[in-house]
Motif scaffolding. Sequence first.
Motif, PDB file in Angstrom:
ATOM      1  N   TYR A 147      10.930  10.188 -25.796  1.00 15.54           N
ATOM      2  CA  TYR A 147      12.016  10.329 -26.779  1.00 15.54           C
ATOM      3  C   TYR A 147      11.436  10.887 -28.078  1.00 15.54           C
ATOM      4  CZ  TYR A 147      14.729   7.275 -23.683  1.00 15.54           C
ATOM      5  OH  TYR A 147      15.379   6.733 -22.602  1.00 15.54           O
ATOM      6  N   ILE A 148      12.050  11.959 -28.585  1.00 14.24           N
ATOM      7  CA  ILE A 148      11.685  12.479 -29.916  1.00 14.24           C
ATOM      8  C   ILE A 148      12.947  12.447 -30.762  1.00 14.24           C
ATOM      9  CG2 ILE A 148      10.605  14.344 -31.220  1.00 14.24           C
ATOM     10  CD1 ILE A 148       9.383  15.416 -28.700  1.00 14.24           C
ATOM     11  N   PRO A 149      13.226  11.308 -31.419  1.00 12.03           N
ATOM     12  CA  PRO A 149      14.452  11.221 -32.223  1.00 12.03           C
ATOM     13  C   PRO A 149      14.344  12.031 -33.511  1.00 12.03           C
ATOM     14  CG  PRO A 149      13.235   9.149 -32.317  1.00 12.03           C
ATOM     15  CD  PRO A 149      12.451  10.075 -31.428  1.00 12.03           C
ATOM     16  N   GLY A 150      15.467  12.078 -34.229  1.00 17.44           N
ATOM     17  CA  GLY A 150      15.521  12.842 -35.470  1.00 17.44           C
ATOM     18  C   GLY A 150      16.685  13.808 -35.394  1.00 17.44           C
ATOM     19  N   CYS A 151      17.246  14.125 -36.568  1.00 21.01           N
ATOM     20  CA  CYS A 151      18.397  15.032 -36.597  1.00 21.01           C
ATOM     21  C   CYS A 151      18.237  15.982 -37.768  1.00 21.01           C
ATOM     22  CB  CYS A 151      19.698  14.239 -36.703  1.00 21.01           C
ATOM     23  SG  CYS A 151      21.179  15.266 -36.663  1.00 21.01           S
ATOM     24  N   PRO A 152      17.539  17.103 -37.558  1.00 22.09           N
ATOM     25  CA  PRO A 152      16.796  17.436 -36.347  1.00 22.09           C
ATOM     26  C   PRO A 152      15.441  16.741 -36.350  1.00 22.09           C
ATOM     27  CG  PRO A 152      16.523  19.185 -37.936  1.00 22.09           C
ATOM     28  CD  PRO A 152      17.436  18.182 -38.578  1.00 22.09           C
ATOM     29  N   PRO A 153      14.760  16.724 -35.206  1.00 25.26           N
ATOM     30  CA  PRO A 153      13.409  16.153 -35.196  1.00 25.26           C
ATOM     31  C   PRO A 153      12.486  16.954 -36.105  1.00 25.26           C
ATOM     32  CG  PRO A 153      14.169  16.622 -32.970  1.00 25.26           C
ATOM     33  CD  PRO A 153      15.158  17.250 -33.900  1.00 25.26           C
ATOM     34  N   ASP A 154      11.538  16.264 -36.708  1.00 23.63           N
ATOM     35  CA  ASP A 154      10.520  16.924 -37.529  1.00 23.63           C
ATOM     36  C   ASP A 154       9.660  17.806 -36.608  1.00 23.63           C
ATOM     37  OD1 ASP A 154       8.107  17.431 -38.993  1.00 23.63           O
ATOM     38  OD2 ASP A 154       8.622  15.755 -40.309  1.00 23.63           O
ATOM     39  N   PRO A 155       9.447  19.082 -36.991  1.00 23.33           N
ATOM     40  CA  PRO A 155       8.586  19.942 -36.152  1.00 23.33           C
ATOM     41  C   PRO A 155       7.235  19.304 -35.865  1.00 23.33           C
ATOM     42  CG  PRO A 155       9.563  21.212 -37.931  1.00 23.33           C
ATOM     43  CD  PRO A 155       9.938  19.784 -38.180  1.00 23.33           C
ATOM     44  N   ARG A 156       6.741  18.509 -36.837  1.00 23.97           N
ATOM     45  CA  ARG A 156       5.438  17.871 -36.616  1.00 23.97           C
ATOM     46  C   ARG A 156       5.507  16.842 -35.492  1.00 23.97           C
ATOM     47  NH1 ARG A 156       4.300  15.271 -42.113  1.00 23.97           N
ATOM     48  NH2 ARG A 156       6.513  14.899 -41.812  1.00 23.97           N
ATOM     49  N   ALA A 157       6.698  16.231 -35.310  1.00 24.68           N
ATOM     50  CA  ALA A 157       6.862  15.275 -34.209  1.00 24.68           C
ATOM     51  C   ALA A 157       6.822  16.016 -32.864  1.00 24.68           C
ATOM     52  CB  ALA A 157       8.184  14.527 -34.364  1.00 24.68           C
ATOM     53  N   ILE A 158       7.432  17.214 -32.836  1.00 24.15           N
ATOM     54  CA  ILE A 158       7.427  18.013 -31.603  1.00 24.15           C
ATOM     55  C   ILE A 158       5.994  18.449 -31.292  1.00 24.15           C
ATOM     56  CG2 ILE A 158       8.324  20.093 -30.488  1.00 24.15           C
ATOM     57  CD1 ILE A 158      10.749  19.914 -32.410  1.00 24.15           C
ATOM     58  N   GLU A 159       5.292  18.898 -32.331  1.00 21.89           N
ATOM     59  CA  GLU A 159       3.894  19.316 -32.143  1.00 21.89           C
ATOM     60  C   GLU A 159       3.054  18.139 -31.633  1.00 21.89           C
ATOM     61  OE1 GLU A 159       1.831  20.072 -35.750  1.00 21.89           O
ATOM     62  OE2 GLU A 159       0.139  21.041 -34.763  1.00 21.89           O
ATOM     63  N   TYR A 160       3.247  16.973 -32.258  1.00 23.84           N
ATOM     64  CA  TYR A 160       2.494  15.779 -31.856  1.00 23.84           C
ATOM     65  C   TYR A 160       2.742  15.469 -30.382  1.00 23.84           C
ATOM     66  CZ  TYR A 160       1.110  10.867 -31.633  1.00 23.84           C
ATOM     67  OH  TYR A 160       0.518   9.673 -31.268  1.00 23.84           O
ATOM     68  N   ALA A 161       4.022  15.499 -29.996  1.00 22.99           N
ATOM     69  CA  ALA A 161       4.370  15.165 -28.609  1.00 22.99           C
ATOM     70  C   ALA A 161       3.743  16.157 -27.634  1.00 22.99           C
ATOM     71  CB  ALA A 161       5.893  15.156 -28.453  1.00 22.99           C
ATOM     72  N   LEU A 162       3.840  17.436 -27.945  1.00 30.25           N
ATOM     73  CA  LEU A 162       3.283  18.444 -27.028  1.00 30.25           C
ATOM     74  C   LEU A 162       1.769  18.303 -26.919  1.00 30.25           C
ATOM     75  CD1 LEU A 162       5.452  21.584 -27.957  1.00 30.25           C
ATOM     76  CD2 LEU A 162       5.636  20.143 -25.929  1.00 30.25           C
ATOM     77  N   LYS A 163       1.108  18.030 -28.049  1.00 27.86           N
ATOM     78  CA  LYS A 163      -0.361  17.882 -28.023  1.00 27.86           C
ATOM     79  C   LYS A 163      -0.761  16.642 -27.221  1.00 27.86           C
ATOM     80  CE  LYS A 163      -1.890  20.639 -31.896  1.00 27.86           C
ATOM     81  NZ  LYS A 163      -2.299  20.699 -33.294  1.00 27.86           N
ATOM     82  N   GLU A 164      -0.021  15.542 -27.387  1.00 27.77           N
ATOM     83  CA  GLU A 164      -0.306  14.336 -26.607  1.00 27.77           C
ATOM     84  C   GLU A 164      -0.145  14.619 -25.117  1.00 27.77           C
ATOM     85  OE1 GLU A 164      -2.006  12.196 -28.766  1.00 27.77           O
ATOM     86  OE2 GLU A 164      -0.882  10.572 -27.796  1.00 27.77           O
ATOM     87  N   LEU A 165       0.915  15.328 -24.763  1.00 25.36           N
ATOM     88  CA  LEU A 165       1.138  15.655 -23.348  1.00 25.36           C
ATOM     89  C   LEU A 165       0.007  16.536 -22.811  1.00 25.36           C
ATOM     90  CD1 LEU A 165       4.992  16.282 -23.399  1.00 25.36           C
ATOM     91  CD2 LEU A 165       3.805  14.467 -22.161  1.00 25.36           C
ATOM     92  N   LEU A 166      -0.458  17.473 -23.652  1.00 27.34           N
ATOM     93  CA  LEU A 166      -1.563  18.337 -23.219  1.00 27.34           C
ATOM     94  C   LEU A 166      -2.840  17.528 -22.987  1.00 27.34           C
ATOM     95  CD1 LEU A 166      -1.019  21.458 -25.528  1.00 27.34           C
ATOM     96  CD2 LEU A 166      -0.812  21.381 -23.043  1.00 27.34           C
TER      97      LEU A 166
END
Length: 179
Positions: free
Chosen positions: A145-164
């Motif tokens: 889950y990446i909440p936010g309206c809209p989500p912070d781009p840094r949260a998206i970056e964090y999530a993608l890096k963690e997944l990588l």
Amino acid sequence: MAKVKIASTWLECCSGCHMSLLDLDEKLVELLSKIEFDASPITDIKEFHPVDVGIVEGSVGNEEQLEVLKKIRENSKILIALGDCACFGGIPAMRNFFKKEDVLKRVYIETESTVNPKKTIPHVDVPELFPAVKPIDQFVKVDVYIPGCPPDPRAIEYALKELLEGRIPVIPTELLSYE
Ligand code: SF4
């Protein structure tokens, strides 16, 4: 090393979450050395193939959106709910305060910009509206889950890096965004 394949889509939403994804700017370019988009509203590719990560923006308010959600879930090893609409229902769920019939009447007959002298409500070739808008985990399993309206781009970056890195991300509180 093969790139991580990603597919993204949007359902009932305003597209703001995908704008946040684009707001990664040059960081997105850096990430593109490790990830590739197989499908996305940005590329306007609507077919889903098997991918490592599926990203869904928006909630589910009609049968077409549910069909799209099921398709991306079936094709994704990990599914991300991006933004408040996908995570909780968000702004579209405000229509849940009204009856479906009243919503259709308002949209197709009563709005100030509508010209509909016969006062018809279309039902052919229009996806069936559900009585209520719901978040995506009411229909399919969500892994991140990446909440936010809209989500912070840094949260998206964090999530993608963690997944990588092979980790399931849990977004730190300081990256939650409600601007
Ligand atoms: S969470 Fe906010 S920005 Fe994202 S689609 Fe919903 S209303 Fe738009």
